[in-house]
Write an enzyme that holds these catalytic residues in place. Structure first.
Site, PDB file in Angstrom:
ATOM      1  CG  HIS A   1      -0.149   0.201   2.528  1.00  0.00           C
ATOM      2  ND1 HIS A   1       0.592  -0.811   3.109  1.00  0.00           N
ATOM      3  CD2 HIS A   1       0.002   1.273   3.348  1.00  0.00           C
ATOM      4  CE1 HIS A   1       1.145  -0.379   4.224  1.00  0.00           C
ATOM      5  NE2 HIS A   1       0.817   0.892   4.395  1.00  0.00           N
TER       6      HIS A   1
ATOM      7  CG  ASP B   1       1.394   5.231   4.748  1.00  0.00           C
ATOM      8  OD1 ASP B   1       0.991   4.069   4.745  1.00  0.00           O
ATOM      9  OD2 ASP B   1       2.484   5.579   5.246  1.00  0.00           O
TER      10      ASP B   1
ATOM     11  CG  HIS C   1       5.063   1.304   3.097  1.00  0.00           C
ATOM     12  ND1 HIS C   1       4.533   2.456   2.571  1.00  0.00           N
ATOM     13  CD2 HIS C   1       4.450   1.143   4.299  1.00  0.00           C
ATOM     14  CE1 HIS C   1       3.648   2.971   3.399  1.00  0.00           C
ATOM     15  NE2 HIS C   1       3.573   2.188   4.454  1.00  0.00           N
TER      16      HIS C   1
ATOM     17  NE  ARG D   1       2.329   6.241   9.332  1.00  0.00           N
ATOM     18  CZ  ARG D   1       1.337   5.718   8.635  1.00  0.00           C
ATOM     19  NH1 ARG D   1       1.439   4.489   8.162  1.00  0.00           N
ATOM     20  NH2 ARG D   1       0.243   6.387   8.402  1.00  0.00           N
TER      21      ARG D   1
HETATM   22  C1  SIN Z   1       3.120   1.229   7.788  1.00  0.00           C
HETATM   23  O1  SIN Z   1       2.474   0.705   6.905  1.00  0.00           O
HETATM   24  O2  SIN Z   1       3.176   2.431   7.945  1.00  0.00           O
HETATM   25  C2  SIN Z   1       3.924   0.347   8.725  1.00  0.00           C
HETATM   26  C3  SIN Z   1       5.233  -0.049   8.156  1.00  0.00           C
HETATM   27  C4  SIN Z   1       5.986  -0.972   9.080  1.00  0.00           C
HETATM   28  O3  SIN Z   1       5.484  -1.297  10.151  1.00  0.00           O
HETATM   29  O4  SIN Z   1       7.092  -1.360   8.744  1.00  0.00           O
END
Ligand code: SIN
Length: 274
Positions: free
Chosen positions: A95, A97, A250, A265
């Site tokens: 995906h 974000d 990612h 994050r």
């Molecule tokens: C995310 O999708 O923001 C998480 C990425 C991760 O946990 O490595």
């Protein structure tokens, strides 16, 4: 400071620098590398939540994520947490974000606090490299197409995924918005063309029959899912990863059952995509 390409398609590793004390000149160098590689992985950082926020604010305004649990006392920080007894993880599929937002977030800055003894890597894919590798017929076919993105199936009340992730997500009542963006994006800063559809949040191609839309999206996804467009980041505690949502996908791998994984994050606001 040493910046080394992580793979041909996406990402660079940044070593021998403390992001707390980047000079303006070093920050400009980092910014150039970010535009060029789409994702950066800073090694060996030691950040308080305040340091993390201060670094994020050098990139732009913070985009407060409305669906992730916030770190207590720090509404700017979203918790990416999986407890040992939890089965599903956050972000466990390809995906990018916030593509469901009218003005999608520029990028995210993820700081690793607790990493399982093995597993829990994150895959990244480079959208410019994937676009460039398409054949001319496909480039011509998709050049003026737009896609609709949405989030109810992930963050909404009825989402099976949300139920499985448990109490890690909040504000189900705020899910449901959709946004339309070009499939081929001219990156607002680098000017590079890249693909901007993703399996996590893209719902359909606008003005196309559902079957055709589904088939075309699957073809593009299968293309992007080839290893040659990827980098696999193996986390160490203290790593700080930063990615551009308009240039990458990612995927947080979920292969560490029974262990805790905890990252913080911060997401940065973006601009309207033309
Ligand atoms: C995310 O999708 O923001 C998480 C990425 C991760 O946990 O490595």
């Amino acid at each position: 400071m040493q910046i080394t390409k992580a793979s041909d398609a996406v990402g660079a590793i940044v070593e021998d620098i403390d992001v707390k004390s980047l000079s303006d000149g070093q920050f400009a160098e980092v910014r150039n590398a970010f535009q060029k590689h789409g994702a950066l992985f800073f090694k060996n950082q030691n950040l308080t939540p305040e340091d993390h926020i201060a670094f994020a604010e050098r990139w732009g305004n913070i985009d407060f994520n409305r669906f992730f649990k916030q770190r207590e006392g720090y509404p700017a920080i979203a918790e990416v947490l999986k407890e040992p007894d939890q089965q599903l993880n956050i972000g466990g599929g390809w995906h990018t974000d916030h593509s469901y937002d009218e003005i999608p977030a520029m990028g995210s800055i993820l700081y690793a606090l607790e990493i399982p003894p093995s597993g829990g890597d994150t895959l990244f894919a480079g959208m410019a490299a994937a676009y460039e590798a398409l054949d001319d017929d496909m480039k011509e076919r998709i050049k003026d197409l737009k896609a609709r993105h949405g989030n109810a199936h992930i963050f909404g009340e009825e989402s099976e995924y949300r139920k499985a992730v448990g109490d890690r997500y909040t504000n189900a009542d705020q899910a449901g918005q959709t946004a339309v963006h070009p499939i081929v994006l001219t990156h607002p800063e680098s000017g590079a063309k890249g693909l901007y559809v993703n399996p996590g949040f893209t719902l359909e191609i606008v003005d196309m029959e559902p079957e055709e839309s589904k088939a075309l999206l699957q073809e593009l996804y299968a293309h992007i899912m080839q290893d040659r467009f990827h980098h696999r980041h193996k986390w160490s505690e203290g790593d700080l990863a930063m990615w551009d949502n308009r240039a990458t996908w990612h995927y947080a791998l979920n292969d560490y059952q029974g262990h805790r994984r905890y990252l913080n994050r911060i997401t940065i606001e973006g601009v309207a995509l033309g």
